[in-house]
Design a protein around this motif. Structure first.
Motif, mmCIF file in Angstrom:
data_model
loop_
_atom_site.group_PDB
_atom_site.id
_atom_site.type_symbol
_atom_site.label_atom_id
_atom_site.label_comp_id
_atom_site.label_asym_id
_atom_site.label_seq_id
_atom_site.Cartn_x
_atom_site.Cartn_y
_atom_site.Cartn_z
ATOM 1 N N ALA A 620 0.934 -1.220 0.374
ATOM 2 C CA ALA A 620 -0.024 -0.041 0.089
ATOM 3 C C ALA A 620 0.959 1.169 0.015
ATOM 4 N N ASN A 621 0.395 2.521 -0.737
ATOM 5 C CA ASN A 621 0.962 3.687 -0.769
ATOM 6 C C ASN A 621 2.312 3.745 -1.248
ATOM 7 N N THR A 622 2.804 2.567 -2.191
ATOM 8 C CA THR A 622 4.052 2.779 -3.053
ATOM 9 C C THR A 622 3.681 2.653 -4.368
ATOM 10 N N ALA A 623 4.480 3.297 -5.089
ATOM 11 C CA ALA A 623 4.178 3.632 -6.650
ATOM 12 C C ALA A 623 4.623 2.463 -7.412
ATOM 13 N N ILE A 624 3.850 2.376 -8.397
ATOM 14 C CA ILE A 624 4.264 1.234 -9.528
ATOM 15 C C ILE A 624 4.931 2.031 -10.351
ATOM 16 N N ASN A 625 6.120 1.477 -10.764
ATOM 17 C CA ASN A 625 7.166 2.208 -11.561
ATOM 18 C C ASN A 625 6.948 1.760 -13.074
ATOM 19 N N VAL A 626 6.675 2.375 -14.105
ATOM 20 C CA VAL A 626 6.742 1.960 -15.293
ATOM 21 C C VAL A 626 7.474 2.913 -16.164
ATOM 22 N N SER A 627 8.494 2.302 -16.895
ATOM 23 C CA SER A 627 9.392 2.934 -17.807
ATOM 24 C C SER A 627 9.515 2.301 -19.141
ATOM 25 N N LEU A 628 9.787 3.283 -20.152
ATOM 26 C CA LEU A 628 9.502 2.668 -21.389
ATOM 27 C C LEU A 628 10.874 3.502 -22.143
ATOM 28 N N MET A 629 11.841 2.666 -22.539
ATOM 29 C CA MET A 629 12.921 3.356 -23.405
ATOM 30 C C MET A 629 13.328 2.543 -24.709
ATOM 31 N N GLN A 630 14.214 3.305 -25.219
ATOM 32 C CA GLN A 630 14.594 2.836 -26.568
ATOM 33 C C GLN A 630 15.754 2.390 -26.482
ATOM 34 N N THR A 631 16.421 1.267 -26.744
ATOM 35 C CA THR A 631 17.837 0.955 -26.661
ATOM 36 C C THR A 631 18.106 0.098 -28.024
ATOM 37 N N GLU A 632 19.071 1.006 -28.957
ATOM 38 C CA GLU A 632 19.069 0.367 -30.219
ATOM 39 C C GLU A 632 17.731 0.161 -31.035
ATOM 40 N N ASN A 633 17.845 -0.982 -31.374
ATOM 41 C CA ASN A 633 16.671 -1.420 -32.067
ATOM 42 C C ASN A 633 15.457 -2.237 -31.173
ATOM 43 N N LYS A 634 15.642 -1.925 -30.037
ATOM 44 C CA LYS A 634 14.585 -2.411 -29.093
ATOM 45 C C LYS A 634 13.826 -1.418 -28.181
ATOM 46 N N ALA A 635 12.817 -1.964 -27.948
ATOM 47 C CA ALA A 635 12.206 -0.932 -26.813
ATOM 48 C C ALA A 635 12.128 -1.667 -25.415
ATOM 49 N N THR A 636 12.525 -1.324 -24.403
ATOM 50 C CA THR A 636 12.502 -2.049 -23.125
ATOM 51 C C THR A 636 11.233 -1.227 -22.360
ATOM 52 N N LEU A 637 10.288 -2.173 -21.826
ATOM 53 C CA LEU A 637 9.212 -1.666 -20.866
ATOM 54 C C LEU A 637 9.476 -2.482 -19.536
ATOM 55 N N THR A 638 9.553 -1.743 -18.510
ATOM 56 C CA THR A 638 9.819 -2.287 -17.249
ATOM 57 C C THR A 638 8.564 -1.739 -16.375
ATOM 58 N N VAL A 639 7.972 -2.904 -15.702
ATOM 59 C CA VAL A 639 7.008 -2.484 -14.824
ATOM 60 C C VAL A 639 7.528 -2.971 -13.370
ATOM 61 N N SER A 640 7.654 -2.265 -12.406
ATOM 62 C CA SER A 640 8.248 -2.587 -11.217
ATOM 63 C C SER A 640 7.458 -2.224 -9.862
ATOM 64 N N ASN A 641 7.341 -3.106 -9.027
ATOM 65 C CA ASN A 641 6.560 -2.824 -7.754
ATOM 66 C C ASN A 641 7.354 -3.221 -6.613
ATOM 67 N N THR A 642 7.082 -2.445 -5.314
ATOM 68 C CA THR A 642 7.786 -2.838 -4.123
ATOM 69 C C THR A 642 6.644 -4.041 -3.515
ATOM 70 N N GLY A 643 7.275 -4.922 -3.162
ATOM 71 C CA GLY A 643 6.477 -6.086 -2.629
ATOM 72 C C GLY A 643 7.096 -7.364 -2.293
ATOM 73 N N PRO A 644 6.419 -8.449 -2.301
ATOM 74 C CA PRO A 644 6.973 -9.830 -1.887
ATOM 75 C C PRO A 644 8.195 -10.026 -2.959
ATOM 76 N N ALA A 645 9.299 -10.796 -2.658
ATOM 77 C CA ALA A 645 10.065 -11.098 -3.899
ATOM 78 C C ALA A 645 9.566 -12.300 -4.444
ATOM 79 N N LEU A 646 10.096 -12.571 -5.576
ATOM 80 C CA LEU A 646 9.723 -13.817 -6.231
ATOM 81 C C LEU A 646 10.526 -15.236 -5.440
ATOM 82 N N PRO A 647 9.828 -16.191 -5.282
ATOM 83 C CA PRO A 647 10.570 -17.044 -4.911
ATOM 84 C C PRO A 647 11.800 -17.733 -5.812
ATOM 85 N N ASP A 648 12.765 -18.387 -5.203
ATOM 86 C CA ASP A 648 13.841 -18.679 -6.047
ATOM 87 C C ASP A 648 13.595 -20.011 -7.048
ATOM 88 N N GLY A 649 13.830 -19.993 -7.987
ATOM 89 C CA GLY A 649 13.670 -21.138 -9.024
ATOM 90 C C GLY A 649 12.281 -20.944 -9.834
#
Lengths: 711, 229
Positions: A620-649
């Protein structure tokens, strides 16, 4: 970890081919042994042939050998065959090459024992030689006081003199004296008549330590006995008894030492054998050489005849000689004609074979030259006169002929082996390469048939080859196609399940709805409502289950169109900000055009799922970060949030269908883990990729989508 | 009284629908398979047919029946009501000449509304055009009474769902309608991608008449709007 491929294993195995030259070598070695035995027999045969020519011919030996019981070195003289004429000049350089044959006479040879005698008082070096019907003798005398014969003196013994005692062929014993007046040409005196005897002539020359005497006389005046004495008179007044140092006692004809002159008669017979390719000796039973013929350097038997090196004629012979032989002869040794020969010009022969022969047994022996360059084979055969061994014939040959023969056959063997190995190795190598490349190809196709997520992506092109590898590829292809069928079955499971569930749900739903149209009491209405709620949720699950399938289907039928990714993302984000006013969004979206080819609705759906996912997991009360940028011939879209980490594996598998990492508390809504699966489907459709990982601080998750741009 | 025929192999559903529709005042007859239905239709055609695609052992029996019905009557409203929701089946069904294609998770009320709409349309077709019922947006003319759509005076052949979706968009040009809005306006409950494909089909039908058509604008992430030029 060292890895041996098939090819290296094959090469290792083909190393066994290298056993071939070893086997060949062993074989040729055996052959050489037989050849040597053959040579030995031949050589014994040669000696036997010659011995046969000499049997029962006492005339040849009578003169030479007097049936002495023993021969004493120094007393019994041996006239070496001289190779060069001797110039009688008192200088000993003519004799240089015979220097080792000089015999040194010291106080042991004094007529009267004198313990005070010193080498400088009197001693001499001496040898006799035969050249062209003359017997030559040389004396290198050490004498501290040289006394010449006085000019007017009739006496020839009141001075230093040389006494010669010999027996003529008819048995007469003669003594001669050489007493020089001065350095220069000298003649002998008959000791009895004291008259000059000109048949014996020579040269006298004084030296710093004494004097040198060279003399010669015709060989025909010599029987088989000869002795020399050096008489040293140290003062003219004859106050002191003269010292006499002699080869043998000249005073008594019976004590006279024997002389052996190489027999011209036997030499003649030997000469006839000189073409046999062996060095041949005839020795008497005192081991003294009576005659010799041939040189060991040329005595290689008859084995190498016709194998002489010919000039290379064909290109192959040239190649062989220039490139192959240098290699072969790193292992092989070329028989050499230059080697040390200890028996060169010896007066007396030794050896077990000779000893045996003189006992009446033919024998042979092998020996190595001192410089180890050649092996010499000697054979000896006794010469008989009236059941008595009078001497022996010795023949010597080097094994060079056999070795040349062996080398020739080894050369040929090596050629063949080299060819076999070359062809064999190359064949094996290609065979191994082919097999390993086929297996590698099979491995590659097998690996390509299943992607990182374990989905079957294609079929294997099996080969028609009618061997094990072909079988393997066919069974691989079979397995993959069956696996593909099973994967299909699993993938279609949800859609088929939803299809099958729909009918019973419709039954329940329509029944409930019909029921609802009837009048209900309060209690039954409550249960009816709950049942309706459950059916609704069931319906929702069914819809979600078929969602992914339908997306797959629409992706398959969708035709890509050009669109601007930036516009889609920006539009979507504005939408989310309106739709979810309670959530914070931190945007970092580039404003330049990002042209893409594909389906913008799918991209919007992808973002939908990512944002949904982020919202569900974010604190709660944390922002969801969305970024979009161009690197060479590719577009990279990232969506990140704070919260529980992914389980290993699980980072790879969360994009798989029906995988969810939600905790129990979050499971209020029906959820089938299809959201991120849809994200991956869309990514795959646009030939992009998606990754999920925990952020660097470990307090959140980052989804990164990489999409190729289309210019 | 309107006569409705339900061809459905699942007795429970068939009975439920028959009962429900009977309560609504229709005369409903049910058939379990294609053969019995076809025999009955040879004698008398119903006013509307609700057909399931899979009929007993015939996987595509519904499609065949639809073809038979279309050969008997060009105007008979046909609704597919099935568990199959794949794109191919939907397209197939609508191409066969069905007026609507519904999945079985639809509620009875919704089904009744669709039936009502179809009957209304049939009636409207029989009546002269009413100027008030016409919505005109540039080159687009929507006849809500007859449920007909004209683009540049040419009839655009839309299904009922498509009509209601277009209606929803065209009613307020420039306003963004989210997928949920469109769903409720068209009275269907499907997922977002179905809405997307419906919109695509509508666009295609317009583009078939006019290649320059671009009045339905996608507002990514939000929905669609009618863009009037």
């Amino acid at each position: 970890m060292l890895r041996f491929g098939l090819r290296s294993k094959f090469i290792l195995l083909s190393c066994f081919l290298f056993l071939l030259p070893w086997l060949g070598y062993e074989y040729v070695w055996e052959m050489e042994k037989f050849l040597r035995q053959g040579q030995e027999k031949t050589l014994v045969g040669t000696t036997r042939a010659l011995a046969t020519a000499l049997h029962e011919r006492p005339a040849l030996f009578d003169e030479q050998t007097n049936f002495l019981d023993q021969v004493v070195k120094g007393r019994d003289l041996y006239a070496y065959n001289l190779k060069n004429p001797i110039q009688l000049d008192g200088k000993l350089n003519d004799w240089d090459s015979y220097q080792p044959l000089f015999w040194h006479y010291d106080k042991r040879y004094l007529q009267k024992t004198d313990n005070k005698h010193q080498a400088s008082d009197l001693s001499f070096d001496h040898m006799v030689g035969k050249f062209d019907n003359y017997l030559y003798a040389v004396f290198k005398v050490t004498d501290n006081t040289l006394i010449y014969r006085a000019k007017n003196s009739l006496s020839i013994t009141n001075n230093d003199y040389l006494q010669i005692g010999l027996k003529t062929p008819d048995g007469q014993f003669n003594t001669y004296i050489i007493a020089p007046r001065q350095d220069g040409w000298i003649n002998a005196f008959d000791a009895n008549t004291k008259t000059p005897f000109t048949k014996i002539q020579g040269y006298f020359e004084s030296t710093e330590s004494g004097y040198n005497v060279e003399l010669r006389f015709p060989i025909n005046m010599l029987g088989n006995k000869l002795g020399f004495a050096i008489v040293d008179v140290d003062n003219k007044e004859a106050l002191l008894e003269p010292k006499i140092m002699s080869t043998s006692n000249l005073n008594n004809p019976n004590d006279l030492g024997s002389v052996l002159v190489p027999s011209p008669e036997i030499s003649r017979i030997l000469k006839g054998m000189g073409h046999s390719g062996s060095r041949i000796w005839v020795v008497d039973n005192h081991h003294r050489v009576l005659a010799q013929s041939g040189t060991i350097q040329n005595a290689d038997g008859v084995w190498a005849d016709g194998l002489a090196n010919q000039a290379p004629e064909t290109w192959w012979q040239r190649f062989e000689q220039n490139y192959l032989h240098p290699i072969y002869y790193k292992i092989l040794t070329r028989p050499e004609n230059e080697f040390l020969d200890t028996l060169h010009d010896v007066a007396s022969m030794q050896g077990t074979h000779l000893a045996k022969a003189l006992k009446g047994q033919p024998a042979s022996s092998w020996r190595l030259t001192p410089d180890s360059k050649a092996v010499i084979l000697s054979a000896a055969y006794p010469i008989w006169i009236q059941d008595q061994v009078i001497g022996a014939v010795i023949a010597e040959e080097t094994t060079n002929g056999v070795r040349t023969l062996r080398n020739k056959s080894l050369e040929k063997l090596f050629n063949v082996i080299l060819a076999v190995m070359l062809i064999g190795t190359v064949t094996l190598f290609f065979f191994a390469s082919r097999i390993s490349s086929r297996i590698r190809r099979l491995r590659d196709t097998a690996e390509q048939a299943i992607d990182a997520q374990g989905r079957v992506t294609g079929s294997i092109n099996y080969s028609d080859a009618n061997d094990e590898i072909g079988d393997l590829s066919r069974s691989f292809s079979n397995i993959v196609s069956r696996l593909g069928g099973y994967t299909d079955y699993l993938e279609n499971m949800s859609s088929r399940l939803s299809h099958e569930l729909r009918t019973p749900v419709a039954v329940v739903r329509s029944s409930l709805e019909n029921l609802q149209s009837l009048p209900q009491n309060e209690l039954s209405q409550k249960y009816l409502d709950r049942a309706s709620e459950g059916v609704k949720r069931l319906g929702k699950i069914i819809t979600t289950m078929s969602e992914a399938t339908r997306l797959e289907q629409s992706i398959q039928s969708n035709e890509p169109e050009p669109f601007d990714l930036q516009k889609v993302i920006n539009g979507c984000m504005q939408g989310y900000q309106l739709t979810y006013p309670n959530h914070l969004f931190a945007l970092d979206v580039c404003q330049s055009k990002l042209p893409m080819q594909g389906a913008p609705e799918f991209i919007a759906q992808l973002l939908d799922k990512l944002i949904n996912n982020a919202m569900e997991f974010s604190e709660a009360n944390t922002a969801i970060n969305v970024s979009l940028m161009q690197t060479e011939n590719k577009a990279t879209l990232t969506v990140s949030n704070t919260g529980p980490a992914l389980p290993d594996g699980l980072t790879e598998h969360i994009f798989d269908s029906m995988v969810s990492v939600r905790s129990q508390q979050m499971q209020q809504q029906p959820h089938l883990g299809l959201g991120l699966y849809i994200v991956r489907l869309v990514c795959d459709y646009h030939k992009g990729s998606v990754t999920a990982k925990n952020n660097e601080q470990g307090d959140g998750v980052v989804f990164a989508v990489s999409l190729p741009l289309h210019n | 009284m309107k006569k409705i025929a339900i061809i459905e192999d699942e007795p429970a559903i068939r009975e439920n629908y028959i009962e429900m529709l009977s309560l609504q005042g229709y005369q409903v007859s049910g058939f379990a398979d294609r053969a019995s239905a076809e025999v009955a239709f040879k004698n008398a055609l119903p006013d509307l047919a609700i057909v399931d695609i899979g009929l007993g052992h015939e996987i595509d029996g519904g499609f065949l029946l639809c073809q038979t019905l279309r050969s008997l009557s060009k105007t008979l409203p046909i609704i597919f009501l099935t568990a199959r929701d794949s794109e191919i089946d939907t397209v197939c069904g609508l191409r066969m000449g069905a007026d609507d294609y519904l999945t079985k998770d639809i509620s009875l009320a919704h089904l009744a509304a669709r039936i009502g709409a179809l009957f209304r349309r049939m009636e409207a077709l029989a009546q002269p055009a009413d100027a008030n019922a016409l919505i005109t947006r540039g080159q687009l003319t929507l006849d809500t009474q007859r449920m007909q759509v004209f683009w540049q005076q040419q009839l655009v052949d839309l299904t009922v769902t498509e009509f209601w979706m277009l209606h929803s968009l065209a009613q307020r040009p420039g306003h963004v309608k989210s997928r949920n809005d469109l769903m409720s306006d068209a009275k269907i409950y499907v997922d977002d991608s179905t809405i997307t494909s419906h919109v695509k089909r509508i666009r295609k039908k317009f583009v078939a008449l006019d290649s320059t058509f671009d009045c339905i604008d996608t507002v990514y992430g939000m929905g669609y709007r009618w863009e009037q030029h």
